[in-house]
Design an enzyme around this catalytic site. Structure first.
Site, short mmCIF file in Angstrom:
data_model
loop_
_atom_site.label_atom_id
_atom_site.label_comp_id
_atom_site.label_asym_id
_atom_site.label_seq_id
_atom_site.Cartn_x
_atom_site.Cartn_y
_atom_site.Cartn_z
N GLU A 17 38.61 82.38 -26.24
CA GLU A 17 39.12 81.61 -27.36
C GLU A 17 39.11 82.39 -28.68
OE1 GLU A 17 37.89 77.28 -27.13
OE2 GLU A 17 36.54 78.15 -25.64
N SER A 153 39.49 74.98 -24.85
CA SER A 153 40.89 75.38 -24.98
C SER A 153 41.65 75.33 -23.67
CB SER A 153 41.01 76.79 -25.60
OG SER A 153 40.60 76.77 -26.94
N TYR A 223 48.28 75.04 -28.83
CA TYR A 223 48.35 75.96 -29.95
C TYR A 223 49.75 76.47 -30.28
CZ TYR A 223 43.37 75.74 -29.14
OH TYR A 223 42.09 75.27 -28.97
N ARG A 262 34.11 66.66 -32.31
CA ARG A 262 35.34 66.05 -31.79
C ARG A 262 35.11 65.65 -30.34
NH1 ARG A 262 38.69 70.12 -30.24
NH2 ARG A 262 38.28 69.49 -28.09
N ASP A 264 36.72 64.12 -26.84
CA ASP A 264 37.95 63.91 -26.09
C ASP A 264 37.76 62.73 -25.14
OD1 ASP A 264 38.95 66.13 -27.40
OD2 ASP A 264 38.45 67.50 -25.77
N GLU A 277 34.76 65.00 -22.81
CA GLU A 277 33.87 66.05 -23.29
C GLU A 277 33.79 65.98 -24.80
OE1 GLU A 277 36.28 70.09 -23.37
OE2 GLU A 277 36.61 69.05 -21.46
N ASN A 279 33.13 68.46 -28.48
CA ASN A 279 33.24 69.80 -29.04
C ASN A 279 32.43 69.87 -30.32
OD1 ASN A 279 34.49 72.05 -30.64
ND2 ASN A 279 35.77 72.22 -28.82
N GLY A 283 38.53 72.74 -33.36
CA GLY A 283 39.54 73.67 -33.84
C GLY A 283 40.05 73.26 -35.21
#
Length: 316
Positions: A17, A153, A223, A262, A264, A277, A279, A283
């Protein structure tokens, strides 16, 4: 805020990443500079410890993704260097980075999670891959989703619709890690919910609904501008939106996270919210969901970055 004038942004790293981290770090740095904060950008390399010792910054803002950035290693180094930093402490990073651990801790708090198993690469060699694959499908059914038990990612992650596809999905997964998390694939609305703490306790940001072109939210869809459509706030019922917010806040607290995170999630057709999951270093690129949620909350992204850095500075 006048006391905060020198921040070191860490970006890059050695994980797959790397490029995403560079983009996140650049955006954070540019945002802080717009508020007249002096910012330097550095990578995690052999010069880092010397830099921290010889010319310590007021605050470090890690924008590192993947191994060494989110697994607690960088946080440990910053703790050893006695430098304030934005983000979760080492133990919390380790718990969140290990997806099965995070999933278990969140499930203990009453949040629904997909059924799944975690298996090392060696198990398929030692026990015989055909028999083990057959047992996985018989137990979890189809469709499935396979991903490394660590990392982000969407590297090594893939959807599985047939028994034959499971084998190739595992080969891709094991290219990025030695253990695979194999879960039932829940059909529904994919969302990301950010949590932010600017000093008065964590609060949820508006949920971001993710609709990738082609149906799979892979690296390219994440991305590449235009490859994914985002709706913020997500198109959810009031009840589902409240449940999603509570799930993200529960994950943040259960794992001992700090400053921001964050989570998900997926919301099925019945409105049930399932945790996927979390984070610890969301990002910050132009296509990342966390900045979208910040803007939807009518917060200024640059000021949020500055406030996060200032709060970390005050923890020194």
């Amino acid at each position: 805020m006048a006391d905060l004038d020198r921040v070191l942004v860490l970006a890059g790293g050695m994980s797959p990443e790397h490029e995403v981290s560079v983009r996140s770090g650049r955006r954070v740095a540019e945002s802080l500079r717009r508020l007249d904060v002096e910012v330097q950008i550095a990578d995690v390399d052999s010069a880092l410890l010397g830099t921290l010792a010889a010319d310590p910054p007021q605050v470090v803002f890690p924008a590192l993704h993947g191994a060494s950035g989110e697994d607690g290693a960088t946080a440990e180094i910053l703790e050893l260097s006695a430098v304030p930093y934005v983000g979760a402490p080492p133990a919390a990073c380790r718990a969140a980075f290990a997806k099965p651990v995070a999933k278990a801790l969140v499930a203990e708090r009453g949040i629904a999670v997909p059924r799944g198993v975690v298996l090392p690469k060696s198990a398929f060699h030692d026990l015989g891959a055909p028999a083990l694959l057959e047992r996985i499908v018989a137990t979890l059914g189809l469709p499935l989703f396979v991903k490394p038990d660590q990392g982000g990612s969407a590297f090594g992650a893939g959807a599985v619709d047939t028994p034959e596809a499971l084998s190739s999905a595992l080969v891709s997964c094991f290219a990025y890690g030695d253990r695979a998390l194999i879960e039932e694939r829940v059909e529904g609305t994919e969302i990301a919910v950010g949590v932010l703490d600017l000093g008065d306790g964590p609060f949820d940001l508006p949920a971001v609904e993710i609709v990738p072109d082609g149906g799979v939210y892979d690296y390219t869809a994440r991305y590449t501008p235009g490859r994914t459509e985002f709706f913020c706030p997500a198109r959810l019922s009031d009840a589902a939106a409240r449940a999603a917010a509570e799930a993200a806040l529960t994950a943040h607290r259960a794992l001992g996270l700090r400053d921001y995170s964050r989570t998900d999630l997926i919301v099925d057709g019945d409105g049930t919210v399932r945790f996927l999951e979390v984070n610890v270093a969301p990002g910050m690129t132009e296509t990342s969901t966390f900045p979208l949620a910040v803007e939807a909350a009518e917060l200024d992204f640059a000021r949020v970055c500055r406030d996060l850095a200032f709060n970390a500075y005050n923890r020194r």
